[in-house]
Write a protein that holds these residues in place. Structure first.
Motif, PDB file in Angstrom:
ATOM      1  N   TRP A  83       0.715  -1.285  -0.066  1.00 51.43           N
ATOM      2  CA  TRP A  83       0.095  -0.090   0.037  1.00 51.43           C
ATOM      3  C   TRP A  83       0.766   1.228   0.078  1.00 51.43           C
ATOM      4  CZ3 TRP A  83      -4.233   0.581   4.247  1.00 51.43           C
ATOM      5  CH2 TRP A  83      -5.159   1.824   4.049  1.00 51.43           C
ATOM      6  N   TRP A  84       1.767   1.246   0.838  1.00 53.43           N
ATOM      7  CA  TRP A  84       2.857   2.431   0.877  1.00 53.43           C
ATOM      8  C   TRP A  84       3.626   2.569  -0.182  1.00 53.43           C
ATOM      9  CZ3 TRP A  84       7.881   3.696   0.928  1.00 53.43           C
ATOM     10  CH2 TRP A  84       8.156   4.809   1.300  1.00 53.43           C
ATOM     11  N   GLU A  85       4.115   1.489  -0.869  1.00 52.98           N
ATOM     12  CA  GLU A  85       4.864   1.416  -1.832  1.00 52.98           C
ATOM     13  C   GLU A  85       4.305   2.088  -3.191  1.00 52.98           C
ATOM     14  OE1 GLU A  85       8.301   0.532  -3.836  1.00 52.98           O
ATOM     15  OE2 GLU A  85       8.281   0.152  -1.945  1.00 52.98           O
ATOM     16  N   ASP A  86       3.059   1.752  -3.232  1.00 54.82           N
ATOM     17  CA  ASP A  86       2.071   2.144  -4.601  1.00 54.82           C
ATOM     18  C   ASP A  86       1.754   3.370  -4.406  1.00 54.82           C
ATOM     19  OD1 ASP A  86       2.794  -0.382  -5.854  1.00 54.82           O
ATOM     20  OD2 ASP A  86       0.693  -1.302  -5.235  1.00 54.82           O
ATOM     21  N   PRO A  95       6.014   8.781   6.427  1.00 54.97           N
ATOM     22  CA  PRO A  95       7.206   8.306   6.164  1.00 54.97           C
ATOM     23  C   PRO A  95       7.536   6.890   6.138  1.00 54.97           C
ATOM     24  CG  PRO A  95       7.096   9.684   8.441  1.00 54.97           C
ATOM     25  CD  PRO A  95       5.878   9.713   7.698  1.00 54.97           C
ATOM     26  N   THR A  96       6.655   6.199   6.838  1.00 52.03           N
ATOM     27  CA  THR A  96       6.905   4.586   6.869  1.00 52.03           C
ATOM     28  C   THR A  96       5.368   4.045   6.533  1.00 52.03           C
ATOM     29  OG1 THR A  96       6.135   4.641   9.078  1.00 52.03           O
ATOM     30  CG2 THR A  96       8.718   4.898   8.599  1.00 52.03           C
ATOM     31  N   ALA A  97       5.423   2.666   6.028  1.00 52.81           N
ATOM     32  CA  ALA A  97       4.292   1.908   5.878  1.00 52.81           C
ATOM     33  C   ALA A  97       3.453   1.852   7.047  1.00 52.81           C
ATOM     34  CB  ALA A  97       4.650   0.451   5.404  1.00 52.81           C
ATOM     35  N   ALA A  98       4.039   1.644   8.329  1.00 52.39           N
ATOM     36  CA  ALA A  98       3.394   1.717   9.637  1.00 52.39           C
ATOM     37  C   ALA A  98       2.560   3.020   9.678  1.00 52.39           C
ATOM     38  CB  ALA A  98       4.238   1.269  10.757  1.00 52.39           C
ATOM     39  N   ALA A  99       3.231   4.084   9.381  1.00 52.36           N
ATOM     40  CA  ALA A  99       2.811   5.658   9.558  1.00 52.36           C
ATOM     41  C   ALA A  99       1.324   5.570   8.836  1.00 52.36           C
ATOM     42  CB  ALA A  99       3.535   6.507   9.350  1.00 52.36           C
ATOM     43  N   LEU A 100       1.512   5.267   7.566  1.00 54.17           N
ATOM     44  CA  LEU A 100       0.338   5.173   6.646  1.00 54.17           C
ATOM     45  C   LEU A 100      -0.843   4.367   7.343  1.00 54.17           C
ATOM     46  CD1 LEU A 100      -1.248   5.607   3.950  1.00 54.17           C
ATOM     47  CD2 LEU A 100       0.064   3.728   2.869  1.00 54.17           C
TER      48      LEU A 100
END
Length: 209
Positions: free
Chosen positions: A121-124, A162-167
């Motif tokens: 999700w974060w990557e895309d 800034p991170t996937a976890a944050a998103l």
């Protein structure tokens, strides 16, 4: 006591939350649309809700993904999956919590998302653009759809989150929790799965219930 505990556990499994568009109880839906079709064997959403989940400006919540310019399709598909999971999944019982908003009595909190789902999700979405960290509140709704509040700057997701976890953890005010569990582990909820292999989230709900 054991019987009572079982009843409590069972009541967390295969239920729909009390929210704006959810059915009162889950059941088969033959005509679920697009990415929501994963849940057609047992769903909390109607066919109409599943169709609306794919619209850019859907009547579900009048929410506009493109509030800072067009959201790339590869990013949008994660938000559509997120909407489908929220509206359609009968396996979120262990994480249903009270909500005090006008449009729903219940919400989800701390749903343990599989690491891959969150990372992808974060990557895309890292180059998509937004002006807010928490999308649940603080928008300007004067036009009837969400607009950035005055003074909020549009920036790429990778700077806002800034991170996937944050998103995953911040965008819907704690609805999801980032985990180090992997898809297929039986310990985390998958936003996407192969319906031919069955719904892996049934076992995850049982584990946490």
């Amino acid at each position: 006591a054991a019987a009572a505990a079982t009843v409590t556990q069972d009541s967390l499994l295969n239920i729909c939350m009390d929210a704006k568009h959810h059915k009162t109880e889950p059941g088969p839906e033959g005509q679920l649309y697009g990415q929501c079709a994963l849940w057609k064997d047992n769903a909390c959403c109607t066919a109409n809700t599943s169709l609306e989940a794919h619209q850019d400006q859907s009547y579900l919540y009048n929410f506009n993904w493109d509030h800072c310019g067009a959201m790339p399709d590869k990013c949008k598909r994660h938000f559509i999956l997120d909407t489908c999971l929220y509206e359609c999944s009968p396996n979120l019982g262990p994480w249903i919590d009270q909500a005090d908003s006008s449009w729903r009595k219940e919400r989800i909190r701390d749903v343990p998302l599989c690491q891959e789902d969150c990372e992808q999700w974060w990557e895309d979405c890292q180059d998509a653009v937004t002006c807010k960290v928490n999308w649940h509140k603080g928008w300007n709704w004067t036009t009837g759809t969400n607009q950035c509040p005055k003074g909020a700057m549009c920036q790429k997701f990778k700077f806002v989150f800034p991170t996937a976890a944050a998103l995953c953890e911040q965008i819907w005010s704690g609805s999801y929790r980032y985990t180090s569990h992997h898809r297929g582990s039986g310990r985390c909820i998958q936003m996407w799965f192969d319906p031919m292999q069955g719904n892996p989230n049934v076992a995850v709900a049982q584990y946490y219930a």
